[in-house]
Write a protein that holds these residues in place. Sequence first.
Motif, PDB file in Angstrom:
ATOM      1  N   PHE A  46       0.812  -1.205   0.000  1.00  0.00           N
ATOM      2  CA  PHE A  46       0.000   0.000   0.000  1.00  0.00           C
ATOM      3  C   PHE A  46       0.850   1.262   0.000  1.00  0.00           C
ATOM      4  O   PHE A  46       0.398   2.325  -0.443  1.00  0.00           O
ATOM      5  CB  PHE A  46      -0.950   0.006   1.219  1.00  0.00           C
ATOM      6  N   ASN A  60      -6.530  13.008  -2.114  1.00  0.00           N
ATOM      7  CA  ASN A  60      -7.305  11.770  -2.262  1.00  0.00           C
ATOM      8  C   ASN A  60      -6.416  10.536  -2.135  1.00  0.00           C
ATOM      9  O   ASN A  60      -6.819   9.523  -1.550  1.00  0.00           O
ATOM     10  CB  ASN A  60      -8.018  11.762  -3.610  1.00  0.00           C
ATOM     11  N   ALA A  61      -5.195  10.585  -2.699  1.00  0.00           N
ATOM     12  CA  ALA A  61      -4.273   9.459  -2.564  1.00  0.00           C
ATOM     13  C   ALA A  61      -3.852   9.259  -1.116  1.00  0.00           C
ATOM     14  O   ALA A  61      -3.656   8.124  -0.665  1.00  0.00           O
ATOM     15  CB  ALA A  61      -3.047   9.669  -3.449  1.00  0.00           C
ATOM     16  N   THR A  96      -6.585   7.506   0.560  1.00  0.00           N
ATOM     17  CA  THR A  96      -6.577   6.114   0.104  1.00  0.00           C
ATOM     18  C   THR A  96      -5.557   5.299   0.879  1.00  0.00           C
ATOM     19  O   THR A  96      -5.820   4.148   1.274  1.00  0.00           O
ATOM     20  CB  THR A  96      -6.277   6.056  -1.403  1.00  0.00           C
ATOM     21  N   GLN A  97      -4.366   5.858   1.097  1.00  0.00           N
ATOM     22  CA  GLN A  97      -3.361   5.152   1.901  1.00  0.00           C
ATOM     23  C   GLN A  97      -3.853   4.911   3.318  1.00  0.00           C
ATOM     24  O   GLN A  97      -3.661   3.817   3.877  1.00  0.00           O
ATOM     25  CB  GLN A  97      -2.058   5.956   1.918  1.00  0.00           C
ATOM     26  N   PHE A 125      -6.920   4.600   4.260  1.00  0.00           N
ATOM     27  CA  PHE A 125      -7.965   3.573   4.188  1.00  0.00           C
ATOM     28  C   PHE A 125      -7.351   2.176   4.128  1.00  0.00           C
ATOM     29  O   PHE A 125      -7.748   1.279   4.887  1.00  0.00           O
ATOM     30  CB  PHE A 125      -8.844   3.826   2.955  1.00  0.00           C
ATOM     31  N   PHE A 126      -6.371   1.981   3.258  1.00  0.00           N
ATOM     32  CA  PHE A 126      -5.833   0.641   3.056  1.00  0.00           C
ATOM     33  C   PHE A 126      -4.928   0.191   4.209  1.00  0.00           C
ATOM     34  O   PHE A 126      -4.909  -1.004   4.536  1.00  0.00           O
ATOM     35  CB  PHE A 126      -5.069   0.567   1.735  1.00  0.00           C
ATOM     36  N   THR A 131     -11.356   0.638   9.408  1.00  0.00           N
ATOM     37  CA  THR A 131     -10.802   1.704   8.573  1.00  0.00           C
ATOM     38  C   THR A 131     -11.856   2.737   8.210  1.00  0.00           C
ATOM     39  O   THR A 131     -11.555   3.928   8.063  1.00  0.00           O
ATOM     40  CB  THR A 131     -10.161   1.116   7.302  1.00  0.00           C
ATOM     41  N   THR A 132     -13.127   2.320   8.083  1.00  0.00           N
ATOM     42  CA  THR A 132     -14.195   3.276   7.794  1.00  0.00           C
ATOM     43  C   THR A 132     -14.394   4.232   8.962  1.00  0.00           C
ATOM     44  O   THR A 132     -14.560   5.445   8.769  1.00  0.00           O
ATOM     45  CB  THR A 132     -15.512   2.538   7.491  1.00  0.00           C
ATOM     46  N   LEU A 149     -11.422   6.626   8.993  1.00  0.00           N
ATOM     47  CA  LEU A 149     -11.481   7.613   7.918  1.00  0.00           C
ATOM     48  C   LEU A 149     -12.558   8.654   8.168  1.00  0.00           C
ATOM     49  O   LEU A 149     -12.433   9.804   7.719  1.00  0.00           O
ATOM     50  CB  LEU A 149     -11.732   6.901   6.589  1.00  0.00           C
TER      51      LEU A 149
END
Length: 371
Positions: free
Chosen positions: A76, A95-96, A99-100, A102-103, A156-157, A160
Amino acid sequence: MNLTNYSRVTEFVLLGLSSSKEIQPLLLIIFSTLYLAILLGNSLIILTVTSDSRLHTPMYFLLANLSFIDICVASFATPKMLSDFLVERKTISFNACLTQIFFVHLFTGGEMVLLVSMAYDRYVAICKPLHYMTIMSRRVCIILVLISWCVGFIHTTSQLAFTVNLPFCGPNQVDSFFCDLPLVTKLACIDTYVVSLLIVADSGFLSLSSFLLLVVSYTVILITVRNRSSASMAKARSTLTAHITVVTLFFGPCIFIYVWPFSSYSVDKVLAVFYTIFTPILNPVIYTLRNKEMKAAMSKLKRERKIDTCRPASPLVERLPCRWGAGGLNRDPLAGPCALCVPPALNRYATARLPGLLILYSLSQYHRRIL
């Protein structure tokens, strides 16, 4: 403060592992080698487990899923880190960055629950061996893996949700090689004390609860193993040692980063490297070097691949029941089950001279009948 007077941050600057330009090429070589080893080692475990029917058991099914998550944990952020070694300004879009975040929590949260499932598997195998295959059925194993992914997704949700609505309008430098949640929230334009407490509580609850379940499980297992004969429990001790080592290596850095709030950024950076790079590369080493079944399966897979690569391309040549040995063609047609094994460089030579080989083969059979 009127936040409308500030422009929204569209990208973050990652400070990386080191600001020294001289050490960047060395770090690139080291971490590229480690990342390649992670991919190869964990992929080898997955390939070995799926190809050997003797390893189609609950323990190795969970182990293959652990290897897959280790590949995800290492992937990731590591490719981004390697590419940043080649550029001077290390930036990542907003946004990236999300994303990191999140993963990383999806994979690490899922791995925590999967390690608990592996401990439960060992508990049933050692403490209730007669009911092992009934309890740890294929359906139960699939459910345990799905639960680990679901828990990781919920975790993770929730993490975030604390970050996505924060206003970022000022500093945008993240002192790490990826967007780590505690470091990103500190860059918000508002007081993030309450948000930081919620993040620590969320991650701390998952980390500590999983770790306590593992401690209880392995304590019960160790007590059971100690009360039984050493001969029958030797394999169990070896497996338990590997599991406990992996649990310690993974949970140590995670608990220190997210539960202990007074660590410095430099320490967090080193620990982040540890659980994203070193733990995924140590897992295949620990599980293969201390597991005789895995080593035997890998040796078998290696032999099968070696036999397959020595077989010639021509199907007509394969029908000849003789082998290529150290001294050339083996004249004994009963030397083994393999067909005529011609080195790859000689495949075309053998195919072009197929009539001559057939004549030699016929003469050898006629000679054997005479003798």
